[in-house]
Design a protein around this motif. Sequence first.
Motif, PDB file in Angstrom:
ATOM      1  N   CYS A  94       0.907  -1.178  -0.181  1.00 33.11           N
ATOM      2  CA  CYS A  94      -0.021   0.025  -0.103  1.00 33.11           C
ATOM      3  C   CYS A  94       0.704   1.263  -0.111  1.00 33.11           C
ATOM      4  O   CYS A  94       0.470   2.325  -0.700  1.00 33.11           O
ATOM      5  CB  CYS A  94      -0.904  -0.051   1.135  1.00 33.11           C
ATOM      6  N   PHE A 101      -3.148   2.116   4.629  1.00 30.72           N
ATOM      7  CA  PHE A 101      -3.612   0.740   5.076  1.00 30.72           C
ATOM      8  C   PHE A 101      -3.849   0.584   6.600  1.00 30.72           C
ATOM      9  O   PHE A 101      -3.082   1.350   7.454  1.00 30.72           O
ATOM     10  CB  PHE A 101      -2.448  -0.117   4.679  1.00 30.72           C
ATOM     11  N   ALA A 122       1.476   1.989   8.020  1.00 30.85           N
ATOM     12  CA  ALA A 122       0.028   1.689   8.340  1.00 30.85           C
ATOM     13  C   ALA A 122      -0.206   2.423   9.590  1.00 30.85           C
ATOM     14  O   ALA A 122       0.326   2.655  10.541  1.00 30.85           O
ATOM     15  CB  ALA A 122       0.045   0.173   8.234  1.00 30.85           C
TER      16      ALA A 122
END
Length: 346
Positions: A94, A101, A122
């Motif tokens: 990602c 994410f 993330a």
Amino acid sequence: MTTTNHDARIHTMPGLSVHEGYLPTPMTRLTRLFPDSDVGLYAKLDQLQVSGSTKERTAKFLLDDLERTGVLLPGGAVVESTSGNLGMALARQCALRGYTFVAVVDERANAAAVQTMAAFGARVDRVPTPADGNRLRARVERVAELLASLPGAVTTHQYGNGANPDAHASTTMPELVASLGAAPDRLYVAMSTTGTLLGCQRAIKKHGWRTRLVGVDSAGSALFGGEVGERKLPGLGAGFETELSEEARPDAVVRVAEADMVRGCRLLARREGMLTGASTGAIVAAIGADLASMRPGETVAMLVHDGGGAYLPTVYDDAWVERELDGGAEALSSLDDANPFAGGRA
Ligand SMILES: Cc1ncc(COP(=O)(O)O)c(C=O)c1O
């Protein structure tokens, strides 16, 4: 002074691009693991993936599918329930593709895995263990909440998404057979969503390969009618029968006790110099228990699903093993036996 050109050679090797998501991985023959055995045992080294596990392949196929079907828009958010490896792979990919994410993790999630996801940018959403102890289901419920509350968010839905097994039908199994030059007589794969196993199963069927497919599960996992119980080691097993498992038809399912996973990991480390995660230790235990039923010269393949670095505080810590696992002390004291699993399955 002479200079070498290794980097240039690596970059120009066809198929090797970390931006692709996954790397084709080599296989190695394990000659020392079970010294008295005359089967040909080969391991596919998926711990060499950039984020450290087989899930690198799964992540690429899941994201490609969301992009192809147009549900994931540029700059969008991806939400997934993950105990570690898929989260690290999705976080990494990602970041490369410009998505946010959100990793939904439980209390058992590996600290190093969670830190790795955060390092890739993330957002980590930690779900407390529910009263019934079913952490996996609690995570799935949390994903649904986040999808409803985050605008434009989508989930990769690893437990039921057909792109998960596609990754293994079109990369893992064909690569493995190409490395060996022929389909193995047996293949041992650890199971969680069962995506890896199902993908290998589909490739075996499609090509008409005569490979006995063995699914390795954790004692305490609900897969294939298993009795749910406490599991302390992440990676394999599931708290419910996943959608993908409905189509999975392994020729055999082996359930391995956690102390035997540790024994398998420790043997691999000492005898083959490979530091691996719990599910690979479980595979070693399953193979050790099955050795007596194998023909001399049989070709047996196994996946190394991830590396062992993240398991140093558990699988590779004597005090943790003795304190936390039933049979842990016995497992640690049997490592000099030629095949400590010869007595049969746990
Ligand atoms: C550590 C580990 N064990 C087992 C598996 C198999 O999981 P699944 O059944 O979800 O493909 C994986 C997949 O990458 C893994 O990383």
